[in-house]
Design an enzyme around this catalytic site. Structure first.
Site, mmCIF file in Angstrom:
data_model
loop_
_atom_site.group_PDB
_atom_site.id
_atom_site.type_symbol
_atom_site.label_atom_id
_atom_site.label_comp_id
_atom_site.label_asym_id
_atom_site.label_seq_id
_atom_site.Cartn_x
_atom_site.Cartn_y
_atom_site.Cartn_z
ATOM 1 N N ASP A 1 0.831 -1.210 0.000
ATOM 2 C CA ASP A 1 0.000 0.000 0.000
ATOM 3 C C ASP A 1 0.867 1.263 0.000
ATOM 4 O O ASP A 1 1.994 1.250 0.495
ATOM 5 C CB ASP A 1 -0.901 -0.019 1.250
ATOM 6 C CG ASP A 1 -2.066 0.943 1.124
ATOM 7 O OD1 ASP A 1 -2.303 1.454 0.016
ATOM 8 O OD2 ASP A 1 -2.737 1.193 2.138
ATOM 9 N N ASN B 1 -10.051 -3.042 -7.158
ATOM 10 C CA ASN B 1 -9.204 -2.157 -7.964
ATOM 11 C C ASN B 1 -9.733 -1.960 -9.394
ATOM 12 O O ASN B 1 -9.325 -1.032 -10.091
ATOM 13 C CB ASN B 1 -7.765 -2.671 -8.035
ATOM 14 C CG ASN B 1 -6.982 -2.494 -6.736
ATOM 15 O OD1 ASN B 1 -6.014 -3.193 -6.482
ATOM 16 N ND2 ASN B 1 -7.404 -1.551 -5.889
HETATM 17 C C1 FPP Z 1 -1.653 0.172 -3.506
HETATM 18 O O1 FPP Z 1 -1.246 1.500 -3.588
HETATM 19 C C2 FPP Z 1 -1.044 -0.630 -4.559
HETATM 20 C C3 FPP Z 1 -1.722 -1.233 -5.571
HETATM 21 C C4 FPP Z 1 -3.185 -1.141 -5.716
HETATM 22 C C5 FPP Z 1 -1.058 -1.992 -6.626
HETATM 23 C C6 FPP Z 1 0.228 -2.677 -6.262
HETATM 24 C C7 FPP Z 1 0.976 -2.878 -7.517
HETATM 25 C C8 FPP Z 1 2.326 -2.810 -7.661
HETATM 26 C C9 FPP Z 1 3.254 -2.619 -6.555
HETATM 27 C C10 FPP Z 1 2.928 -2.926 -9.011
HETATM 28 C C11 FPP Z 1 2.594 -4.166 -9.792
HETATM 29 C C12 FPP Z 1 2.792 -5.418 -9.048
HETATM 30 C C13 FPP Z 1 3.481 -6.512 -9.447
HETATM 31 C C14 FPP Z 1 3.482 -7.712 -8.590
HETATM 32 C C15 FPP Z 1 4.233 -6.589 -10.677
HETATM 33 P P1 FPP Z 1 -2.335 2.648 -3.767
HETATM 34 O O2 FPP Z 1 -2.373 3.022 -5.195
HETATM 35 O O3 FPP Z 1 -3.642 2.205 -3.203
HETATM 36 O O4 FPP Z 1 -1.706 3.765 -2.881
HETATM 37 P P2 FPP Z 1 -2.462 4.925 -2.081
HETATM 38 O O5 FPP Z 1 -3.341 4.262 -1.058
HETATM 39 O O6 FPP Z 1 -1.342 5.696 -1.467
HETATM 40 O O7 FPP Z 1 -3.238 5.701 -3.089
#
Ligand code: FPP
Length: 242
Positions: free
Chosen positions: A21, A69
């Site tokens: 996150d 998502n």
């Molecule tokens: C949460 O951060 C993260 C995600 C929804 C996606 C995670 C994906 C990656 C790290 C990249 C792709 C993964 C792989 C395994 C290749 P957020 O966007 O919810 O952050 P925020 O809460 O600060 O907005």
């Protein structure tokens, strides 16, 4: 679980799950677009996979894309899948080098054919690896996984292969996406959030939870080690008296 050589306080869990996150927050703090946070987050994925494999973790589950998502802007969804495809294409040699077996947890229905194709090819290429299993949770939801298991059970009951009275925890567990994986001993969530967010609802029943304050793009081996040290201090009772 085992203590890593040279650091007796660092206890390596058999199975680790991670809610990655804070990509968006990291990007905002850096004055960048949200999607740059996801790009930077790939570095943390690489580090976590290789470090867990080297330390002897048996199973690592990364929450890469939840069922929820799909409600994000299409541009962000497209970029996340572009990053996923790049990761799969570029990391295969590393996965092979560390003997990592890749599996997918989640629903396949909404995944694009090119994503499924690359995912399936990487899964097949790594199927014989006997080291750590890396499960990428993509289009994954904990409630949806339980729904899918219940549907499979209902189908078995309907065709007479199972009696309703025979349904027990083991019968549900056997119908999860990857019943062969051990339940997480440790659930790590970054960016200071204290929520499960529909991740592995069945499997985290007795997981220890470690919250890292850093955002996912900043997560490095030192933060993983801190989580394992924290885990080493926990007394796990599983509802019993020690
Ligand atoms: C949460 O951060 C993260 C995600 C929804 C996606 C995670 C994906 C990656 C790290 C990249 C792709 C993964 C792989 C395994 C290749 P957020 O966007 O919810 O952050 P925020 O809460 O600060 O907005």
């Amino acid at each position: 679980m085992s203590a890593a050589a040279g650091d007796p306080g660092l206890v390596v869990p058999r199975s680790v799950a991670v809610i990655m996150d804070g990509n968006g927050r990291w990007a905002k703090q850096a004055g960048l677009e949200r999607i740059r946070g996801h790009e930077k987050g790939i570095e943390a994925v690489r580090t976590t996979v290789t470090e867990c494999a080297q330390l002897g973790v048996q199973a690592l589950v990364l929450y890469a894309f939840s069922e929820e998502n799909w409600q994000r802007p299409q541009r962000e969804i497209d970029l996340l899948f572009k990053l996923l495809k790049r990761f799969l294409a570029e990391e295969l040699p590393t996965l092979m080098q560390h003997r990592v077996r890749l599996v997918h947890s989640g629903r396949r229905e909404r995944l694009a054919p090119d994503v499924l194709d690359l995912l399936d090819r990487t899964i097949a290429a790594t199927a014989g690896n006997a080291g750590m299993t890396l499960s990428l949770a993509i289009s994954y939801g904990g409630r949806q996984e339980i729904v899918d298991a219940v549907r499979a059970l209902a189908a078995d009951v309907q065709r007479g292969a199972m009696a309703p009275a025979a349904i027990d925890e083991a019968a549900i567990h056997a119908r999860l996406y990857h019943p062969e994986l051990p339940d997480p001993d440790l659930l790590i969530r970054t960016a200071g959030e204290r929520r499960i967010s529909n991740f592995l609802l069945w499997q985290v029943s007795y997981a220890e939870i470690h919250v890292a304050e850093v955002c996912w793009p900043e997560f490095r081996a030192e933060h993983l080690h801190a989580a394992f040290r924290d885990y080493g201090r926990r007394v796990r009772k599983f509802g019993k008296v020690t």
